[in-house]
Design a protein around this motif. Sequence first.
Motif: not given
Length: 111
Positions: A85-111
């Motif tokens: 109880k009585n906890l406040i979420p931190q909210g939206i945080v800016k990332l230090d380095h941009p990440r690739i979106h999880v739904d981006f339809p590109v293969v990054l590495c092929e083994v």
Amino acid sequence: MGGSGSKSKGFWPFAGSGTGNDPTNEGNEQSLARFRSSRSGTPFVFTRRSSLYYDEDGDLAHEFYEETVVTKNGRKRAKLKRIQKNLIPQGIVKLDHPRIHVDFPVVLCEV
């Protein structure tokens, strides 16, 4: 993590078999075009929702505990009680380095 995918927005760009005669494929191509145009074409994510909380004292952590002393059969024991109880979420945080979106339809590495 991953809770901010495009499934929650009502369209999924990877559905369907990918063949030209598939009737559901037409809607998916439109949704993929809408997905790319609504995001200005960038596959990067610059912010995320934090999993940390502030307590009443202003401390920041994932979870908080309070030490309580329990007397049982004349013996004192210390137990940890989780505070929810009585906890406040931190909210939206800016990332230090941009990440690739999880739904981006590109293969990054092929083994």
